[in-house]
Write a protein that holds these residues in place. Structure first.
Motif, short mmCIF file in Angstrom:
data_model
loop_
_atom_site.label_atom_id
_atom_site.label_comp_id
_atom_site.label_asym_id
_atom_site.label_seq_id
_atom_site.Cartn_x
_atom_site.Cartn_y
_atom_site.Cartn_z
N ARG A 776 39.41 -26.96 -58.12
CA ARG A 776 38.14 -27.53 -57.89
C ARG A 776 37.08 -26.67 -58.68
O ARG A 776 36.30 -27.44 -59.13
CB ARG A 776 37.78 -27.17 -56.35
CG ARG A 776 36.46 -27.36 -55.95
CD ARG A 776 35.97 -28.78 -55.81
NE ARG A 776 34.82 -28.99 -55.37
CZ ARG A 776 33.84 -30.01 -55.41
NH1 ARG A 776 33.89 -30.65 -56.41
NH2 ARG A 776 32.69 -29.86 -54.94
N ALA A 777 37.44 -25.46 -58.89
CA ALA A 777 36.48 -24.63 -59.59
C ALA A 777 36.40 -25.20 -61.04
O ALA A 777 35.30 -25.14 -61.55
CB ALA A 777 36.79 -23.02 -59.56
N ARG A 778 37.61 -25.50 -61.51
CA ARG A 778 37.34 -25.92 -63.03
C ARG A 778 36.79 -27.13 -63.09
O ARG A 778 35.96 -27.51 -64.08
CB ARG A 778 38.89 -26.02 -63.59
CG ARG A 778 39.30 -26.37 -64.91
CD ARG A 778 38.67 -24.95 -65.89
NE ARG A 778 38.15 -25.36 -67.26
CZ ARG A 778 37.38 -24.52 -67.77
NH1 ARG A 778 37.18 -23.29 -67.61
NH2 ARG A 778 36.95 -25.04 -68.91
N ALA A 779 37.19 -28.26 -61.96
CA ALA A 779 36.43 -29.60 -62.19
C ALA A 779 34.82 -29.30 -62.10
O ALA A 779 34.35 -30.19 -62.63
CB ALA A 779 37.03 -30.31 -61.10
N VAL A 780 34.43 -28.47 -61.29
CA VAL A 780 32.89 -28.37 -61.11
C VAL A 780 32.42 -27.71 -62.56
O VAL A 780 31.40 -28.52 -62.96
CB VAL A 780 32.73 -27.03 -60.00
CG1 VAL A 780 31.25 -26.92 -60.14
CG2 VAL A 780 33.06 -27.82 -58.82
N VAL A 781 33.17 -26.96 -63.28
CA VAL A 781 32.56 -26.66 -64.51
C VAL A 781 32.41 -27.48 -65.50
O VAL A 781 31.62 -27.71 -66.16
CB VAL A 781 33.33 -25.25 -65.03
CG1 VAL A 781 32.81 -25.07 -66.42
CG2 VAL A 781 33.14 -23.97 -64.01
N GLU A 782 33.55 -28.41 -65.43
CA GLU A 782 33.70 -29.62 -66.58
C GLU A 782 32.54 -30.78 -66.15
O GLU A 782 32.07 -31.16 -66.89
CB GLU A 782 35.00 -30.38 -66.40
CG GLU A 782 36.25 -29.22 -66.95
CD GLU A 782 37.51 -30.04 -66.54
OE1 GLU A 782 37.82 -30.92 -65.73
OE2 GLU A 782 38.67 -29.26 -67.02
N ARG A 783 32.28 -30.94 -65.02
CA ARG A 783 31.41 -32.04 -64.61
C ARG A 783 29.87 -31.32 -65.06
O ARG A 783 29.18 -32.05 -65.55
CB ARG A 783 31.08 -32.22 -62.97
CG ARG A 783 32.30 -32.95 -62.55
CD ARG A 783 32.47 -34.48 -62.83
NE ARG A 783 30.92 -35.09 -62.47
CZ ARG A 783 30.80 -35.50 -61.25
NH1 ARG A 783 31.56 -35.40 -60.48
NH2 ARG A 783 29.62 -35.89 -61.13
N PHE A 784 29.77 -30.03 -65.08
CA PHE A 784 28.55 -29.29 -65.28
C PHE A 784 28.23 -29.54 -66.88
O PHE A 784 27.16 -29.81 -67.61
CB PHE A 784 28.47 -27.97 -64.95
CG PHE A 784 27.18 -27.25 -65.23
CD1 PHE A 784 25.80 -27.38 -64.53
CD2 PHE A 784 27.09 -26.35 -66.32
CE1 PHE A 784 24.58 -26.76 -64.94
CE2 PHE A 784 26.00 -25.74 -66.71
CZ PHE A 784 24.96 -25.96 -66.03
N ARG A 785 29.48 -29.14 -67.40
CA ARG A 785 29.33 -29.08 -69.08
C ARG A 785 29.04 -30.57 -69.57
O ARG A 785 28.08 -30.71 -70.43
CB ARG A 785 30.80 -28.69 -69.54
CG ARG A 785 30.88 -27.26 -69.62
CD ARG A 785 30.45 -26.50 -70.72
NE ARG A 785 30.86 -25.22 -70.76
CZ ARG A 785 30.46 -24.18 -71.80
NH1 ARG A 785 29.19 -24.64 -72.41
NH2 ARG A 785 30.94 -22.95 -72.03
N ALA A 786 29.50 -31.60 -68.89
CA ALA A 786 29.47 -32.91 -69.32
C ALA A 786 28.07 -33.37 -68.96
O ALA A 786 27.38 -33.94 -69.85
CB ALA A 786 30.50 -33.88 -68.57
N ALA A 787 27.43 -32.86 -68.01
CA ALA A 787 26.22 -33.56 -67.65
C ALA A 787 24.78 -32.71 -68.38
O ALA A 787 23.92 -33.14 -68.64
CB ALA A 787 26.03 -33.11 -66.35
N THR A 788 25.38 -31.65 -69.03
CA THR A 788 24.24 -30.76 -69.73
C THR A 788 24.43 -30.65 -71.19
O THR A 788 23.95 -29.58 -71.69
CB THR A 788 24.13 -29.49 -68.96
OG1 THR A 788 25.30 -28.60 -69.11
CG2 THR A 788 23.95 -29.46 -67.54
#
Length: 960
Positions: A776-788
């Motif tokens: 879950r931690a990794r998925a959150v970072v990936e979503r943030f990276r993609a959005a920004t």
């Protein structure tokens, strides 16, 4: 330069000696101290009748300022836009002037305003052709005149009734006072719509400043004053309590009540059925009856003059009162009213009531026909003046039942106020008219459009939303007029934080304004900003693209009126170029309205840039917004927005000195639940978190993180959630930290609000890793990276690097973690964001003993950064970490002795203890043993001269 001593004219001697100044010794000493130490600014606040004027006059009589020039001006209701009237009235009393050398030529700008001083002022300079420049030259002329007078005490009373131009002049004098000036301003806080000067005031470095708050007298003080008035040594405690209950401890009410029974009925027989309520002084029965009795003894013609004064409700000369009352011998008859203490003579030779309670008593005793006839006479009197006092003409028209005249004068007064930049008065006048009557359809439509345009500039004014909703329900408005009104309503909802309701209103307004794209586009840009908070970022971008196409179809190069307030901020939020539009704001501003529109647009830009981490650009937009507002009266709403941005900017960029005081002031002056108040609560909560004051942190972060009832999400709320989660992690409460971050992340994912999640991301990832949910931690970072990924600010890459470092630590990939921590440290530092950089440096310090490379910032410097910022809790944790690894105390400084003063550690512990923390809680927060905390508390109690810990809880000691 010698100036006429105005002491006697401004400190009139009453017919009977006043009683002693009971309960004001400390305030009198402070005020005298300040008026003898220019430059100084004193704000004197208190409710009606509490003794502000009496305290000022006692100060002006002090022998210490016998050779000072003393002059007094007063603001009067209602707020007729008469620029600088109270200050000009005060300056008129200074003549004749006998300067040894010529006055500064800029004082010649005052000749049209002060014809009484023509003989001493230089020639009038040529007109500049620019209203803002002309106004600034008048300000400089007043400043130069005051500078030339030697020691000057300028008192302006009843600031709550000031027009916005007078308030602007007083702000100028308060922020740049002549070195010889002491400025004393009195006001009733309960009648203000914001801070006394329209903005939170902090004196410049070379100027002393203070706020004196006069409170009602205590029961003991009421007893002492009663004894003096009644001529006895003392009164019984029971009588003192009765008087305190009856008069609310307000000196004026008490004195008037007691004078009526002096030498007649026994004091114990005073009635007990009057209980003045806080913020509104009821007319005591004895004061009411006493005044009516004195009036009953007046000759008929003197009584008619008193009634005329009650209806006119402003100081007036004998000729004006005589014409209104139809009394040919007005001057002779006024003597009777003066001797009976029904009216009093002002220093300017006009006549009015001593207090508003007396005015209310007389006016309330008039019959309906009497009031109507006198208001009609007042209309005839005032209509002949040039220029006409439109606001007062509207007031008298309304009171005499002339509705059409009321609407005509009221609209004209609103137009005049708006043209002079006094939007507050314009909205107030329109609110009164639209609340009370239903004009003809044509008039209603015209007033409604004006109101829809102006009301958003005063979003917190009482009654504004009610009037807008009433207009929207009216069946007579055309579709386009209803759209203009609805657009204004939507803007108010947006600016007060009701985001879902704002979205609905703005979407409907855009449809209603389909045939007026120049107005519809304003709603489109606002929707592009509000949708990310209420639906999703993609929907906001759709509205942004639609607004852009609509603007292009207008086929014209827009001026400020064509740059909707929300437009540049919407472009900035969505990552689109906005510099060209921002530059256009500054190139094309001319009128007062355009300056205000530009100021508001820059403020919105600053709000967006603050949470995007572009702090240098945010500071620039903040400065530009304030620059535009310098040339016309400021709005309380805009001031609150700018102050909220400023305290947020100071927090993020590490300028914390005095920040708590500024945030507390903003919180006190802002409506609860509104965006500026939420920002102030956030900053106070963040400061408490950095100091490990968990109770205080929860007290402030709780309100800041509350999600609006409409389900919207805001950057303030997400930042508060991140701070609360960090406090739970610090206290090893993983279930609470998990609940906090999961709720916040659900909102972020639902609204696609990743650009606001820079503070939340590292905390959320650390929470997930601590509970073992690395996926879950990794998925959150990936979503943030993609959005920004398209964002240029280092804040996004810093947050992502810090979050990835946490994941690498959890996987025991220490080399990769250190690399990511160093990246985050470097990028936080470049923003600058020193507190975040120091937290990252602390994580680097943890890996230093393992020989994995020297951290970019050593533990000594990290502790010093925390201490310099005031993050005492973080500094204590960092020291504990270092000591736990077998190292010495991380400081290069040797111990110093503090004698009877509190040491930094003692002060730190006393602050927490005074807020109710136990020794065990303090020990846990500061990584000390309970025994050590106990010893520090004991030493602090001894140094402060207290007897026990209970007194420590009550002590408001400035040293702490």
């Amino acid at each position: 330069m010698s100036v006429r001593d105005t002491r006697s004219s401004h400190c009139p001697t009453p017919s009977t000696p006043p009683p002693p100044l009971v309960g004001r010794a400390e305030e009198l000493h402070t005020l005298v101290e300040f008026v003898t130490s220019p430059p100084a600014v004193v704000l004197l606040e208190g409710e009606a009748g509490v003794g502000k004027t009496r305290l000022v006059h006692e100060t002006l009589r002090a022998p210490e300022i016998h050779h000072h020039n003393r002059t007094v001006g007063a603001c009067r209701p209602p707020r007729e836009p008469f620029p600088y009237g109270p200050v000009l009235d005060a300056l008129r009393s200074l003549g004749p002037l006998n300067p040894p050398t010529p006055l500064n030529p800029v004082t010649g700008a005052l000749r049209p305003l002060l014809p009484e001083l023509d003989a001493w002022l230089p020639a009038t300079p040529e007109r500049l052709g620019d209203p803002a420049a002309e106004r600034h030259r008048v300000f400089r002329g007043i400043h130069a005149l005051l500078q030339a007078l030697g020691p000057v005490v300028l008192v302006v009373e009843d600031l709550h009734w000031s027009d916005e131009h007078t308030a602007e002049l007083l702000r100028f004098l308060a922020h740049t006072p002549p070195t010889n000036l002491v400025l004393v301003l009195t006001y009733r806080r309960e009648e203000l719509h914001g801070p006394p000067l329209g903005v939170a005031y902090r004196p410049p470095w070379n100027t002393r400043g203070t706020v004196l708050s006069l409170r009602p007298l205590t029961t003991d003080q009421v007893g002492a004053l009663a004894a003096h008035v009644l001529g006895t040594d003392s009164v019984s405690p029971e009588l003192a309590r009765k008087l305190h209950t009856q008069t609310a401890g307000i000196p004026f009410v008490l004195e008037e009540t007691l004078r009526e029974v002096e030498g007649t009925a026994p004091p114990g027989a005073l009635p007990r059925d009057h209980h003045p309520s806080e913020g509104h002084v009821e007319v005591p029965a004895l004061l009411h009856d006493s005044l009516l009795e004195r009036m009953a003894l007046l000759p008929e013609e003197a009584l008619r003059l008193v009634k005329a004064a009650a209806v006119l409700d402003e100081p007036a000369d004998a000729r004006t009162l005589g014409r209104m009352a139809e009394v040919l011998t007005a001057e002779r008859e006024l003597v009777h009213a003066l001797r009976a203490n029904v009216l009093y003579e002002t220093p300017e030779g006009t006549y009015t009531f001593r207090h508003h309670l007396a005015h209310r008593t007389v006016y309330g005793g008039l019959t309906g026909p009497e009031r109507t006839e006198l208001h009609e006479r007042a209309l005839r009197q005032l209509a002949d003046r040039d220029p006409q006092p439109l606001a007062r003409l509207a007031l008298h028209s309304r009171a005499s039942g002339r509705v059409r005249d009321w609407l005509r004068y009221g609209e004209a007064a609103a137009d005049r106020a708006c043209s002079e930049g006094d939007t507050g008065t314009a909205v107030e006048l329109l609110t009164e008219m639209l609340s009370a009557v239903t004009p003809s359809p044509r008039t209603l439509e015209r007033l409604a459009v004006k109101y829809g345009h102006l009301a958003p500039e005063e979003p917190h004014r009482p009654g504004t939303t009610v009037v807008l909703e009433k207009l929207l329900a009216s069946p007579v408005l055309s579709r386009s007029a209803r759209g203009r009104v609805r657009l204004g309503h939507g803007k108010i909802l947006l600016r007060t934080g009701s985001l879902h309701a704002a979205r609905c209103e703005l979407e409907l307004a855009v449809r209603e304004l389909h045939e007026h794209p120049e107005h519809a586009v304003e709603g489109m840009f606002a929707l592009s900003h509000v949708h990310p908070a209420t639906t999703c970022s993609g929907e906001g971008r759709r509205w942004l693209e639609l607004a852009g196409r609509s603007l292009a179809e207008l086929h014209e190069t827009p001026g400020v009126a064509g740059v909707p307030t929300e437009m540049p901020a919407a472009l900035l939020y969505h990552g689109e170029p906005a510099d060209e539009w921002i530059d256009l704001l500054d190139r094309t501003t001319r009128s007062t309205a355009e300056h205000h529109a530009a100021a508001l647009a820059h403020a919105r830009n600053a709000e967006v840039l603050l949470f995007l981490g572009q702090y240098h650009r945010c500071a620039e937009q903040l400065w530009k917004s304030r620059a535009h507002t310098r040339n016309h009266p400021r709005r309380t709403f805009l001031d609150s927005v700018l102050d909220a941005v400023e305290i947020g900017l100071r927090w993020f960029t590490g300028r914390w000195e005095g920040l708590a005081e500024q945030a507390n002031e903003l919180l006190r002056d802002s409506p609860r639940g509104q965006p500026p108040a939420a920002q102030a609560s956030l900053v106070l909560g963040l400061l408490a978190t950095a100091r490990a004051d968990w109770k205080r942190a929860e007290h402030f972060l709780g309100p800041a993180r509350v999600q609006p009832s409409d389900g919207a999400v805001t950057p303030v709320m997400l930042t508060a959630c991140a701070a609360r989660a960090r406090t739970w992690l610090s206290r090893q409460d993983l279930p609470e930290a998990t609940r906090e971050t999961d709720q916040a992340l659900a909102l972020v994912e639902d609204k696609e609000a990743w650009v606001w999640a820079c503070d939340l991301l590292p905390v959320a990832v650390e929470t997930h890793t601590r509970v073992g949910d690395l996926q879950r931690a990794r998925a959150v970072v990936e979503r943030f990276r993609a959005a920004t990924s398209t964002r240029s600010s280092p804040l996004f890459s810093a947050a992502a690097a810090a979050a990835e470092a946490v994941i690498h630590e959890a996987r025991d990939e220490i080399d990769s973690a250190v690399e990511r921590w160093r990246t985050a440290h470097r990028r936080y530092g470049s923003l600058p964001r020193p507190y975040s950089a120091a937290l990252v440096a602390e994580r680097l310090v943890r890996h230093s003993p393992e020989g994995l490379g020297t951290p970019t910032t050593g533990v000594v410097e990290t502790v010093r950064v925390f201490e310099r910022l005031g993050a005492t809790g973080d500094a204590a944790r960092c020291r504990h970490l270092w000591r736990a690894r077998g190292n010495g105390t991380p400081t290069r400084r040797g111990r110093r002795g503090y004698g009877d003063r509190l040491s930094p550690r003692e002060r730190e512990i006393v602050e927490l203890a005074a807020r109710g923390h136990t020794n065990r809680e303090i020990a846990a927060n500061l990584f000390l043993s309970p025994r050590t905390v106990e010893q520090h508390v004991a030493r602090a109690i001894r140094k402060l001269g207290l007897r026990n810990r209970t007194e420590l809880l009550r002590e408001d000691n400035t040293e702490t």
